[in-house]
Structures are given as C-alpha cells and as structure tokens.
Design a protein around this motif. Structure first.
Motif, PDB file in Angstrom:
ATOM      1  N   GLY A 263       0.777  -1.231   0.000  1.00  0.00           N
ATOM      2  CA  GLY A 263       0.000   0.000   0.000  1.00  0.00           C
ATOM      3  C   GLY A 263       0.804   1.273   0.000  1.00  0.00           C
ATOM      4  N   LYS A 264       2.133   1.180  -0.057  1.00  0.00           N
ATOM      5  CA  LYS A 264       2.999   2.365  -0.014  1.00  0.00           C
ATOM      6  C   LYS A 264       3.705   2.549  -1.358  1.00  0.00           C
ATOM      7  CE  LYS A 264       7.230   4.078   2.211  1.00  0.00           C
ATOM      8  NZ  LYS A 264       6.796   5.484   2.252  1.00  0.00           N
ATOM      9  N   ALA A 265       3.819   3.799  -1.814  1.00  0.00           N
ATOM     10  CA  ALA A 265       4.552   4.099  -3.041  1.00  0.00           C
ATOM     11  C   ALA A 265       6.044   3.915  -2.797  1.00  0.00           C
ATOM     12  CB  ALA A 265       4.265   5.532  -3.485  1.00  0.00           C
ATOM     13  N   VAL A 266       6.674   3.126  -3.662  1.00  0.00           N
ATOM     14  CA  VAL A 266       8.086   2.809  -3.456  1.00  0.00           C
ATOM     15  C   VAL A 266       8.945   3.047  -4.689  1.00  0.00           C
ATOM     16  CG1 VAL A 266       7.603   1.110  -1.655  1.00  0.00           C
ATOM     17  CG2 VAL A 266       7.719   0.375  -4.069  1.00  0.00           C
ATOM     18  N   GLY A 267       8.328   3.363  -5.825  1.00  0.00           N
ATOM     19  CA  GLY A 267       9.130   3.557  -7.013  1.00  0.00           C
ATOM     20  C   GLY A 267       8.271   3.788  -8.235  1.00  0.00           C
ATOM     21  N   VAL A 268       8.928   3.796  -9.406  1.00  0.00           N
ATOM     22  CA  VAL A 268       8.232   3.970 -10.677  1.00  0.00           C
ATOM     23  C   VAL A 268       8.804   3.002 -11.705  1.00  0.00           C
ATOM     24  CG1 VAL A 268       7.808   6.419 -10.221  1.00  0.00           C
ATOM     25  CG2 VAL A 268       9.826   5.752 -11.545  1.00  0.00           C
ATOM     26  N   ARG A 269       7.980   2.706 -12.701  1.00  0.00           N
ATOM     27  CA  ARG A 269       8.424   1.889 -13.837  1.00  0.00           C
ATOM     28  C   ARG A 269       8.290   2.724 -15.101  1.00  0.00           C
ATOM     29  NH1 ARG A 269       5.032  -2.052 -13.459  1.00  0.00           N
ATOM     30  NH2 ARG A 269       6.371  -3.362 -12.151  1.00  0.00           N
ATOM     31  N   THR A 270       9.294   2.666 -15.969  1.00  0.00           N
ATOM     32  CA  THR A 270       9.283   3.437 -17.204  1.00  0.00           C
ATOM     33  C   THR A 270       8.782   2.574 -18.363  1.00  0.00           C
ATOM     34  OG1 THR A 270      11.518   2.869 -17.941  1.00  0.00           O
ATOM     35  CG2 THR A 270      11.296   4.677 -16.342  1.00  0.00           C
ATOM     36  N   SER A 271       8.566   3.218 -19.497  1.00  0.00           N
ATOM     37  CA  SER A 271       8.057   2.515 -20.670  1.00  0.00           C
ATOM     38  C   SER A 271       9.045   1.481 -21.193  1.00  0.00           C
ATOM     39  CB  SER A 271       7.732   3.516 -21.780  1.00  0.00           C
ATOM     40  OG  SER A 271       8.886   4.273 -22.134  1.00  0.00           O
ATOM     41  N   SER A 272      10.318   1.640 -20.860  1.00  0.00           N
ATOM     42  CA  SER A 272      11.335   0.665 -21.284  1.00  0.00           C
ATOM     43  C   SER A 272      11.452  -0.504 -20.316  1.00  0.00           C
ATOM     44  CB  SER A 272      12.696   1.362 -21.415  1.00  0.00           C
ATOM     45  OG  SER A 272      13.128   1.867 -20.159  1.00  0.00           O
ATOM     46  N   GLY A 273      10.684  -0.464 -19.219  1.00  0.00           N
ATOM     47  CA  GLY A 273      10.722  -1.541 -18.239  1.00  0.00           C
ATOM     48  C   GLY A 273      11.673  -1.302 -17.088  1.00  0.00           C
ATOM     49  N   ASP A 274      12.400  -0.210 -17.125  1.00  0.00           N
ATOM     50  CA  ASP A 274      13.308   0.109 -16.023  1.00  0.00           C
ATOM     51  C   ASP A 274      12.509   0.511 -14.780  1.00  0.00           C
ATOM     52  OD1 ASP A 274      15.509  -0.348 -17.582  1.00  0.00           O
ATOM     53  OD2 ASP A 274      15.790   1.760 -18.123  1.00  0.00           O
ATOM     54  N   GLU A 275      13.055   0.200 -13.618  1.00  0.00           N
ATOM     55  CA  GLU A 275      12.435   0.597 -12.366  1.00  0.00           C
ATOM     56  C   GLU A 275      13.405   1.447 -11.554  1.00  0.00           C
ATOM     57  OE1 GLU A 275      10.982  -2.741 -10.199  1.00  0.00           O
ATOM     58  OE2 GLU A 275       9.505  -3.298 -11.734  1.00  0.00           O
ATOM     59  N   PHE A 276      12.863   2.515 -10.979  1.00  0.00           N
ATOM     60  CA  PHE A 276      13.630   3.379 -10.080  1.00  0.00           C
ATOM     61  C   PHE A 276      12.884   3.425  -8.756  1.00  0.00           C
ATOM     62  CE2 PHE A 276      14.489   4.838 -14.368  1.00  0.00           C
ATOM     63  CZ  PHE A 276      15.866   4.986 -14.379  1.00  0.00           C
ATOM     64  N   ARG A 277      13.622   3.344  -7.657  1.00  0.00           N
ATOM     65  CA  ARG A 277      12.977   3.288  -6.345  1.00  0.00           C
ATOM     66  C   ARG A 277      13.438   4.424  -5.446  1.00  0.00           C
ATOM     67  NH1 ARG A 277      10.454  -1.696  -4.665  1.00  0.00           N
ATOM     68  NH2 ARG A 277      10.100  -2.935  -6.537  1.00  0.00           N
ATOM     69  N   ALA A 278      12.507   4.849  -4.608  1.00  0.00           N
ATOM     70  CA  ALA A 278      12.782   5.897  -3.621  1.00  0.00           C
ATOM     71  C   ALA A 278      11.670   5.851  -2.585  1.00  0.00           C
ATOM     72  CB  ALA A 278      12.841   7.272  -4.279  1.00  0.00           C
ATOM     73  N   PRO A 279      11.931   6.335  -1.379  1.00  0.00           N
ATOM     74  CA  PRO A 279      10.892   6.313  -0.332  1.00  0.00           C
ATOM     75  C   PRO A 279       9.783   7.332  -0.546  1.00  0.00           C
ATOM     76  CG  PRO A 279      12.906   7.324   0.489  1.00  0.00           C
ATOM     77  CD  PRO A 279      13.249   6.749  -0.848  1.00  0.00           C
TER      78      PRO A 279
END
Length: 517
Positions: A263-279
């Motif tokens: 239930g907590k936001a932890v990151g994002v996914r891009t259109s290329s499939g890459d994931e970046f995470r942050a609190p």
C-alpha cells in the motif's frame, strides 16, 4: 525485468518536469535531498520549454507571470530555488490591452490604483461598484492563500482548518466568477471587462470559481513579468540545483506505473521496463493523469482517486508561432498582450472551428519585445504568438482515428485553421502581416502528445467551485509515500504551478516552509 535502481539511490522521485515538478525537485534539493526528475518528452521544462525553427525561438506556454518581481513573493521563491540564476523582467506599466466591439479598448496597468482609475474613467457611473469589486478580489485572494496552506497539512489539521473557514471559503470559492461579478456590477459591459482575462486560468466566467479568478487576476495587479532569456531559462536555472545536490534530470523517460508495495509508493516503472525506487514519489503530470494512468486499479477505486477521476480537463487551444523581420515596435507591436473579443459575451470565447463560426477571441503576444536579452540581429528578427481557446471536439475525430489514417483531412483542417487565424492577425495588425517570414501551427493534439494531458488540457483540471473546494487535491495523498505537485494542487498557470510545487515540497519536508515567506 531490467532494474535501473534496485535500491533507493534517490531520496525522492519526481515524475514530470513542468513548473510544479521542477519546483518540488529544486526545493527538496536545496535542503539536501537527492532527487530524480523524470520527463517523458525530449526536453525538460514541460510548458515552460521553448523550441526553435529557422533561427527563431518561442515559448510554448508562458506569456507573462505575476508576482515574479525581485521583491515579490514568487520572485523571492524563485531566487531561493535557483540560487539567483533566474531573472524576471517587468513587462511594463501596461501588460494587457482588452479590445471589444465598436473600437472599445482598455489598458490593464500596474499598479492596481492605475487600473482602477482607468476603469472609473471609462465607467464613471460605476465607481463605487468598481471599488467593491477590488475589495472582493482582495478578500478572495487572501482566502485562497489560506486554502493553499491546507494543501500541505496533515488530514486532521486540514479538516479543522476547513471547518473554521467554511463560511469564508464557500462565499468566495463556492460561487462562480459570473455569480460574484453579477452581485457587484450592474453594467454588463463593465462585467465583461472584469471577466475578460479568464484565459489566464482557463475557466469560463460561468464555470470557474471566483477564488481562482481573484487569485490569478490579483497576482497581476502589481505588474507582470517575463523571464530574461525566455521561459527555457527556468529549466536552465533549476536543473543545475537538482544536479548539484546529487540528483538527476532525465528527459525522454516516460513513466508508465507508480509502484506500490504493502500500500505504499516505493518507485516507478518506465516505458522501457526500467524501475527506479525511492521512499518518496511525487507526480507532477497532473492529478487526473496520475490517477487514471499511473496508479494500479485498486488505488483508482479509493474515494480520493475516484473523485479526481470525475474532474474534467480544462480548455485546449490552437496557437500560431510567427517569425517576423522588421521594426515591429514601429508598426504596432508592443510588450503588452492583446485580447480581441468578437462580442461583449466573454463566456462565448471558445472557438468551435466550424467554417461559419468567427473567431470569438484572439490573444496576441510579442515575446521578443518582453525579453531584454533578445538580440534581433541585423535583420531585426522578432517573434509573435497567436492563441485561441478551443473545444476538444474540434479534433476528437483525428485523435480517435489518428492523424496518419486521416493525413489528407488533417492537413486540410490545419491549413484552414492557420489561414483563418492569420486573416484575423492581418486584420488586427495590418502593418505587421507583411513582415511574417515564418509561421507554424500548434494544435491540441500536439499539447496532448507533449504533456500527456488529457484532451490537450492547457491548465490541467477544471477550475470549478467543486474542484477548488475538493479535499482530494492535496499535495499529500492517502497513499503513503505518494505526493502530488503542480497546478492541480493549487491553481492554474506558472505561478500556480510554482506554488503547488512548493506546497508539495513542504508536505514532504516541512523545512521548506521556512523559505516560503
């Protein structure tokens, strides 16, 4: 799946590099946060970016800003954000000229006392009503600042604040611009003049909350300003601040999903499939776009998200970018923006584009005359911009079927729009029309493609009373770790997005508040 950042390499991820996203990212960077700013387009800046053709450059979404003087609130905030690298220059005493039928025109000038004096000279029988209108502007503007503070408050404090201010908020925000002006003004022509600048926030007088009108019109009353070097100077000043704190600004990186865990936001996914995470994840792409496109289905069904999804996009527009060669100032151009109305009904200012429908309102601006850094060169090169408000229905078929499938029809449609707008320009500025050496049409489809805004909405969400009074549009969302920023958090426009960006940053880290004075 490719994992671009398996650990929290950044303290904060901001999606969208418009004025709100850049502001939030820069504010957090200024207090030591490491921020990743992601932008789907190939250029950082959102609607503050610029583009060039044939040696000319144009801003796509900035024409002037209020309160950006060096001793004014937005100017002080931007000075802190950019470490003094961004400078705004006064447009001049007169920053708007309103034109109506029968040759009636009125300059809108600073300071507010000068504009009031001009109104009273033109409408001598309405002097007391004009005073009452300006008093209402001030009261509603002060109430809007109080409402703005709510946007960064925790829910319990926000609820108490709303209860205490409920009558004041309802008085100014629960009524439309037309309703309030009708209560104050008896002369219909004066009422038309006072509501004519609604294009600065994108809400027709019969639909927009008077609070939005008061805040936007009020913030211009002590003068309008333009960035030295054009709107692109904003990104040039803010991106280095982000990078100096260890962050990054990445263009050409569309985000497709906000990632949630427990239930907590932890990151994002891009259109290329890459994931970046942050609190901490911040969305500056628009509240509607965030809910409808970036969040998982179960979150979209939450009450706050469902409410946001019901709001309509604001107006869209057609715009022509002109390149001219010659002494345009000697032939009718000036630093003020011009608003040409075809009738005294300022509500009827959205062009249907039908062949028998005249252009109801034309906005004309000469950016290079506002910019002290502009060098016209030996051929005296300058730019102009023409803008008309439109309804998405005018391009809906092309959006649905695709312009490639309807290539011939789309080309004919654009040519017709361009020809009719250029004819309007030639009628208003006959001496300038022969100086045009380049012209390019911008459409609502281009805005939608570049910004990702639904139906090419120039100003984000609708500016109705229910939107302004909504509890759903706060910087702090009910999803832990997820925040909103930009004009949907506050009010439309560059200054509104700046305020929304600062409120978003303050909701994440209250240390930002000490700089919001």
């Amino acid at each position: 799946m490719v994992t671009a950042s398996s650990k929290s390499e950044f303290d904060v991820i901001v999606v969208g590099s418009g004025m709100g996203g850049m502001t939030t990212a820069a504010a957090l960077s200024r207090i030591g946060k490491k921020v990743l700013l992601l932008e789907q387009a190939q250029t950082i800046g959102g609607l503050t970016h610029a583009f060039s053709r044939n040696g000319f450059s144009w801003d796509v979404g900035l024409h002037y800003c209020g309160t950006f003087g060096p001793d004014q609130q937005a100017g002080r905030m931007l000075k802190w954000l950019s470490d003094g690298t961004i400078e705004f220059h006064s447009v001049g005493t007169v920053y708007d000229i309103l034109h109506f039928p029968e040759g009636f025109e009125i300059p809108v000038a600073r300071p507010a006392a000068a504009y009031k004096a001009e109104l009273k000279e033109q409408f001598p029988d309405s002097a007391s009503e004009i005073d009452a209108y300006f008093e209402a502007l001030l009261s509603a503007e002060e109430a809007m600042h109080s409402l703005a503070a709510e946007r960064a408050m925790p829910e319990s404090i926000r609820n108490a604040h709303r209860w205490w201010n409920r009558k004041r908020f309802q008085r100014w925000f629960g009524r439309t611009t037309s309703e309030v002006i009708s209560d104050l003004i008896t002369d219909p022509k004066l009422a038309a003049v006072l509501s004519a600048q609604w294009g600065t926030y994108g809400g027709k007088p019969t639909e927009a909350s008077f609070g939005v009108h008061a805040l936007i019109i009020g913030h211009y009353l002590e003068g309008a300003y333009y960035p030295v070097g054009g709107a692109a100077a904003i990104a040039k000043g803010l991106v280095p601040v982000i990078e100096a704190a260890g962050g990054r600004a990445r263009a050409g990186t569309p985000v497709t999903d906000i990632l949630l865990e427990d239930g907590k936001a932890v990151g994002v996914r891009t259109s290329s499939g890459d994931e970046f995470r942050a609190p901490v994840i911040v969305s500056g792409v628009g509240a509607g776009e965030t809910v409808k496109h970036l969040l998982p289905p179960d979150v979209r069904q939450q009450a706050w998200a469902s409410e946001i999804a019901t709001y309509k996009p604001s107006i869209c527009h057609f715009q022509i970018f002109l390149g001219l060669e010659g002494d345009i100032a000697a032939l009718g151009a000036n630093r003020a923006n011009h608003w040409y109305y075809d009738s005294w009904d300022t509500n009827d200012a959205i062009w249907s584009t039908a062949e028998d429908d005249p252009v109801p309102m034309l906005f004309v601006s000469f950016p290079t005359l506002k910019d002290p850094a502009h060098d016209p060169g030996p051929s005296n090169r300058h730019t102009a911009e023409l803008l008309v408000w439109a309804d998405w229905s005018s391009v809906a078929e092309f959006a649905a079927q695709g312009t490639e499938a309807l290539a011939s029809e789309w080309a004919d449609f654009k040519q017709g729009i361009e020809s009719r707008l250029m004819a309007c320009f030639a009628a208003k500025f006959p001496a300038l029309a022969p100086l045009v050496v380049y012209q390019e049409l911008g459409t609502p489809l281009a805005t939608a493609s570049f910004t990702g805004h639904e139906k090419g909405a120039f100003y984000g969400l609708e500016t109705t009373p229910r939107r302004i009074l909504s509890d759903a549009l706060s910087a702090r969302t009910p999803v832990p770790g997820l925040f909103l920023t930009g004009q949907d958090v506050m009010t439309p426009g560059i200054a509104g997005a700046l305020a929304g960006g600062l409120l978003g940053a303050a909701a994440i880290d209250p240390r930002v508040l000490q700089h919001l004075r």
